[in-house]
Design a protein around this motif. Structure first.
Motif, PDB file in Angstrom:
ATOM      1  N   ARG A  36      31.314 -35.022 -29.869  1.00 47.02           N
ATOM      2  CA  ARG A  36      31.836 -34.937 -28.763  1.00 47.02           C
ATOM      3  C   ARG A  36      32.930 -34.410 -28.610  1.00 47.02           C
ATOM      4  N   ILE A  37      33.341 -33.140 -27.181  1.00 50.60           N
ATOM      5  CA  ILE A  37      34.608 -32.719 -27.093  1.00 50.60           C
ATOM      6  C   ILE A  37      35.408 -33.721 -26.418  1.00 50.60           C
ATOM      7  N   ASP A  38      36.340 -34.447 -26.444  1.00 46.54           N
ATOM      8  CA  ASP A  38      37.386 -35.040 -25.463  1.00 46.54           C
ATOM      9  C   ASP A  38      37.810 -34.740 -24.131  1.00 46.54           C
ATOM     10  N   ASP A  39      37.121 -35.463 -23.415  1.00 48.59           N
ATOM     11  CA  ASP A  39      37.154 -34.564 -21.713  1.00 48.59           C
ATOM     12  C   ASP A  39      39.376 -34.717 -21.535  1.00 48.59           C
ATOM     13  N   GLY A  40      39.850 -35.193 -21.977  1.00 48.79           N
ATOM     14  CA  GLY A  40      41.475 -35.462 -21.623  1.00 48.79           C
ATOM     15  C   GLY A  40      42.338 -34.109 -21.742  1.00 48.79           C
ATOM     16  N   ILE A  41      41.092 -32.954 -22.695  1.00 47.35           N
ATOM     17  CA  ILE A  41      42.126 -31.959 -23.308  1.00 47.35           C
ATOM     18  C   ILE A  41      41.495 -31.261 -21.661  1.00 47.35           C
ATOM     19  N   PHE A  42      40.425 -31.232 -21.008  1.00 47.76           N
ATOM     20  CA  PHE A  42      40.267 -30.636 -19.845  1.00 47.76           C
ATOM     21  C   PHE A  42      41.619 -31.089 -18.242  1.00 47.76           C
ATOM     22  N   THR A  43      41.529 -32.327 -18.453  1.00 49.83           N
ATOM     23  CA  THR A  43      42.682 -32.830 -18.015  1.00 49.83           C
ATOM     24  C   THR A  43      44.139 -32.395 -18.390  1.00 49.83           C
ATOM     25  N   LEU A  44      44.777 -32.101 -19.294  1.00 49.24           N
ATOM     26  CA  LEU A  44      45.770 -31.461 -18.860  1.00 49.24           C
ATOM     27  C   LEU A  44      45.315 -30.590 -19.072  1.00 49.24           C
ATOM     28  N   LEU A  45      44.712 -29.668 -19.509  1.00 51.84           N
ATOM     29  CA  LEU A  45      44.431 -28.103 -18.668  1.00 51.84           C
ATOM     30  C   LEU A  45      44.803 -28.313 -16.976  1.00 51.84           C
ATOM     31  N   ARG A  46      44.327 -29.140 -15.991  1.00 51.54           N
ATOM     32  CA  ARG A  46      44.406 -29.303 -15.204  1.00 51.54           C
ATOM     33  C   ARG A  46      45.765 -29.647 -14.909  1.00 51.54           C
ATOM     34  N   TYR A  47      45.960 -30.131 -15.450  1.00 52.68           N
ATOM     35  CA  TYR A  47      48.098 -30.746 -15.075  1.00 52.68           C
ATOM     36  C   TYR A  47      49.080 -29.994 -15.664  1.00 52.68           C
ATOM     37  N   ARG A  48      48.272 -28.422 -16.120  1.00 55.74           N
ATOM     38  CA  ARG A  48      48.875 -27.490 -16.359  1.00 55.74           C
ATOM     39  C   ARG A  48      49.725 -27.920 -18.030  1.00 55.74           C
ATOM     40  N   GLU A  49      49.800 -28.850 -18.388  1.00 54.81           N
ATOM     41  CA  GLU A  49      50.373 -29.208 -20.385  1.00 54.81           C
ATOM     42  C   GLU A  49      49.704 -28.416 -20.933  1.00 54.81           C
ATOM     43  N   THR A  50      50.359 -27.299 -21.413  1.00 58.30           N
ATOM     44  CA  THR A  50      49.444 -26.761 -22.225  1.00 58.30           C
ATOM     45  C   THR A  50      50.189 -26.743 -23.038  1.00 58.30           C
ATOM     46  N   GLU A  56      46.376 -30.050 -28.870  1.00 52.63           N
ATOM     47  CA  GLU A  56      45.345 -30.974 -29.242  1.00 52.63           C
ATOM     48  C   GLU A  56      44.334 -29.613 -29.757  1.00 52.63           C
ATOM     49  N   LEU A  57      43.732 -28.784 -28.409  1.00 56.04           N
ATOM     50  CA  LEU A  57      43.244 -27.718 -29.274  1.00 56.04           C
ATOM     51  C   LEU A  57      42.401 -27.858 -30.550  1.00 56.04           C
ATOM     52  N   GLU A  58      43.679 -27.545 -30.959  1.00 62.97           N
ATOM     53  CA  GLU A  58      43.972 -26.755 -32.741  1.00 62.97           C
ATOM     54  C   GLU A  58      43.784 -28.012 -33.790  1.00 62.97           C
ATOM     55  N   ALA A  59      43.623 -28.898 -33.069  1.00 64.55           N
ATOM     56  CA  ALA A  59      43.558 -29.844 -33.659  1.00 64.55           C
ATOM     57  C   ALA A  59      41.626 -30.255 -34.034  1.00 64.55           C
ATOM     58  N   LEU A  60      41.273 -29.830 -32.924  1.00 67.74           N
ATOM     59  CA  LEU A  60      39.577 -30.508 -33.064  1.00 67.74           C
ATOM     60  C   LEU A  60      38.988 -29.352 -34.009  1.00 67.74           C
ATOM     61  N   PRO A  61      37.403 -29.714 -33.966  1.00 72.34           N
ATOM     62  CA  PRO A  61      36.900 -29.233 -35.640  1.00 72.34           C
ATOM     63  C   PRO A  61      35.903 -28.035 -34.889  1.00 72.34           C
ATOM     64  N   PRO A  62      35.401 -26.561 -35.908  1.00 72.46           N
ATOM     65  CA  PRO A  62      35.346 -25.698 -34.943  1.00 72.46           C
ATOM     66  C   PRO A  62      34.499 -25.908 -34.451  1.00 72.46           C
ATOM     67  N   LEU A  63      33.517 -26.622 -34.080  1.00 72.61           N
ATOM     68  CA  LEU A  63      32.491 -27.317 -32.923  1.00 72.61           C
ATOM     69  C   LEU A  63      32.268 -28.634 -32.800  1.00 72.61           C
ATOM     70  N   ILE A  89      27.429 -26.423 -26.474  1.00 73.16           N
ATOM     71  CA  ILE A  89      28.241 -26.454 -28.289  1.00 73.16           C
ATOM     72  C   ILE A  89      29.161 -25.520 -28.366  1.00 73.16           C
ATOM     73  N   GLY A  90      30.552 -25.492 -28.945  1.00 73.30           N
ATOM     74  CA  GLY A  90      31.599 -24.644 -28.794  1.00 73.30           C
ATOM     75  C   GLY A  90      32.889 -25.370 -29.190  1.00 73.30           C
ATOM     76  N   ASN A  91      33.794 -23.782 -28.816  1.00 72.53           N
ATOM     77  CA  ASN A  91      35.171 -24.810 -28.832  1.00 72.53           C
ATOM     78  C   ASN A  91      35.884 -23.789 -28.444  1.00 72.53           C
ATOM     79  N   PRO A  92      37.062 -24.902 -27.360  1.00 71.95           N
ATOM     80  CA  PRO A  92      37.411 -23.791 -26.356  1.00 71.95           C
ATOM     81  C   PRO A  92      38.793 -22.691 -26.941  1.00 71.95           C
ATOM     82  N   LEU A  93      38.830 -22.878 -28.049  1.00 72.54           N
ATOM     83  CA  LEU A  93      39.787 -22.857 -28.453  1.00 72.54           C
ATOM     84  C   LEU A  93      39.738 -20.906 -29.300  1.00 72.54           C
TER      85      LEU A  93
END
Length: 161
Positions: A36-50, A56-63, A89-93
């Motif tokens: 399961r994807i960590d929803d914290g990534i989307f919180t970081l993006l929402r607060y412009r912690e790009t 964190e996105l680069e450390a994710l598995p392919p899917l 199923i996917g990968n934000p990056l």
């Protein structure tokens, strides 16, 4: 001023991967293989912690599994006993590697994958990414979609085996 509507017909390749295992075993497999994807990534993006989000996105598995809907449970309102789950199923990056070229590619990211059990047994179903993303006619998008195709098929075959 009136709005305009463009309608385009596209050809989509549909994939079915059958399994000889029971539904619960295949479900358990896919959910252990694809985290399961960590929803914290989307919180970081929402607060412009790009910068941090990118690390964190680069450390994710392919899917990753973004979410799921239990269609089998919903079928109970019609008096049916079914086992069926739709996964996103996917990968934000990976998605941004396509949407930077064609923002409309976001319509198909993440990929919908359906795990179901019916009269012909247990199977995964999905529309091949290269065929859905291919409608944009963009070589850069197609290149990413081809890799996504291979990754998705490999992981689902593994879960079904």
């Amino acid at each position: 001023m009136a709005s305009t509507i463009d309608i385009q017909k596209i050809q989509v390749e549909h994939v079915t991967i059958h399994s000889s295992k029971d539904f619960d075993a295949v479900r358990s497999n896919v959910e252990s293989i694809i985290p399961r994807i960590d929803d914290g990534i989307f919180t970081l993006l929402r607060y412009r912690e790009t910068a941090r989000a990118l690390r964190e996105l680069e450390a994710l598995p392919p899917l990753s599994i973004f979410g799921f809907r239990d269609h089998g449970a919903a079928a109970q309102v019609a008096g049916l006993q079914r086992q069926a789950i739709q996964y996103d199923i996917g990968n934000p990056l990976t998605a941004t590697k396509m949407t930077r070229h064609r923002i409309s590619a976001g319509l198909y990211a993440p990929i919908r994958v359906f795990l179901r059990e019916d009269s012909d047994g247990v199977a995964f179903e999905y529309d091949r990414p290269i065929s859905t993303f291919g409608q944009f006619g963009d070589r850069d998008v197609d290149e990413v979609a081809r890799k996504l195709d291979k990754d998705l098929q490999a992981v689902l075959e593994s879960a079904a085996a």
